[in-house]
Design a protein around this motif. Structure first.
Motif: not given
Length: 221
Positions: A69-80
Motif C-alpha cells: 500500500a505504501h512502498p515509498e515508506l518502506t523504501r525511505a526507511a531502507a534508504a535511511a
C-alpha cells in the motif's frame, strides 16, 4: 636520572591515584529498537524524521500488505539505513494457519519488500509472538530465520494495549535496560511516537548504543 622503566612505573602509579577507587569502564548497552506493524501512512515519515535527527537506526518489522500500500515508506526507511524485517503479509495468528498458508504469508511479504527496496528481509518477526517448531520449519522453508529472542534481554512496551499509558510506555522502555536488549514498540500508537523523543533521550543518557536486529544478532550468533 631515572631509568625508563622507573618513569613508566611512576606514570602508571600517578594515573591509578587519579582514578576513583574501583573505577572501571562503563558497561556497554547495545539496544535494538523494533518498530512493529508498519509502514503506517500517518506515522512513518515522522518516525523517519525523528530517527534521522537523533542519529538512531532501528529495525522496522513491516507487514507485507502495508508495504504494497505504501512502498515509498518502506523504501525511505531502507534508504535511511534502517533494517526491514518480515512481519507477515496480513498479520494473522500463525498457530491458526496451516504450513502452506504460513509460507505464503512469508513469501508475499518477501516479494513486497524486495519490490519496494530491491532487497528481501533476512529476518522474520512473528505476529503476536506465535512461534513453535512447526511454524519455524515453515518459515525456514522460505529461507528466513526468526529473530532469536532467546539469549537477549527483552523489553515489551505493550503499547498495543489501549490500557497502557504513555508514562508506562516510557517507563518500560527505559527501565532495567541492559546490554543486548530488544525493545519492542509499534508504529501506529500515537502515544508511542509522542514518547519516543523522551525515550531516546533517556536511553542516550544511560549510554545506550542503538543497533539493528542483524547487528544485535551478530553479537550472539
Amino acid at each position: 636520572m631515572k631509568s625508563l622503566p622507573c618513569l613508566l612505573l611512576s606514570a602508571v602509579l600517578l594515573l591509578s591515584a587519579l582514578l576513583p577507587l574501583g573505577a572501571s569502564a562503563p558497561a556497554r548497552k547495545r539496544v535494538a529498537i523494533i518498530i512493529d506493524d508498519g509502514p503506517v501512512a500517518a506515522q512513518s515519515a515522522t518516525y523517519h524524521e525523528l530517527f534521522a535527527r537523533e542519529g538512531v537506526r532501528v529495525s522496522f518489522a513491516h507487514v507485507g500488505r502495508n508495504v504494497n500500500a505504501h512502498p515509498e515508506l518502506t523504501r525511505a526507511a531502507a534508504a535511511a539505513g534502517h533494517e526491514i524485517v518480515n512481519h507477515s503479509y496480513t498479520h494473522p495468528h500463525f498457530k491458526e494457519l496451516d504450513d502452506a498458508a504460513i509460507r505464503q504469508e512469508v513469501r508475499d511479504t518477501q516479494a513486497a519488500v524486495q519490490k519496494a527496496t530491491g532487497a528481501a528481509p533476512k529476518w522474520f518477526w512473528a505476529p503476536f509472538g506465535d512461534w513453535d517448531d512447526r511454524i519455524a520449519a515453515a518459515v525456514r522453508a522460505e529461507g528466513l530465520e526468526h529473530f532469536p529472542a532467546m539469549g537477549f534481554h527483552f523489553l515489551d512496551t505493550r503499547d498495543w494495549d489501549q490500557a497502557t499509558t504513555a508514562a508506562q510506555i516510557r517507563s518500560r522502555a527505559t527501565t532495567n535496560v541492559r546490554d543486548l536488549t530488544i525493545l519492542l514498540c509499534h508504529e501506529w500508537p500515537e502515544k508511542t511516537f509522542a514518547e519516543m523523543p523522551g525515550i531516546i533521550a533517556e536511553l542516550k543518557r544511560q549510554g545506550v548504543e542503538f543497533v539493528t536486529f542483524s547487528e544485535l544478532a551478530a553479537l550472539r550468533l
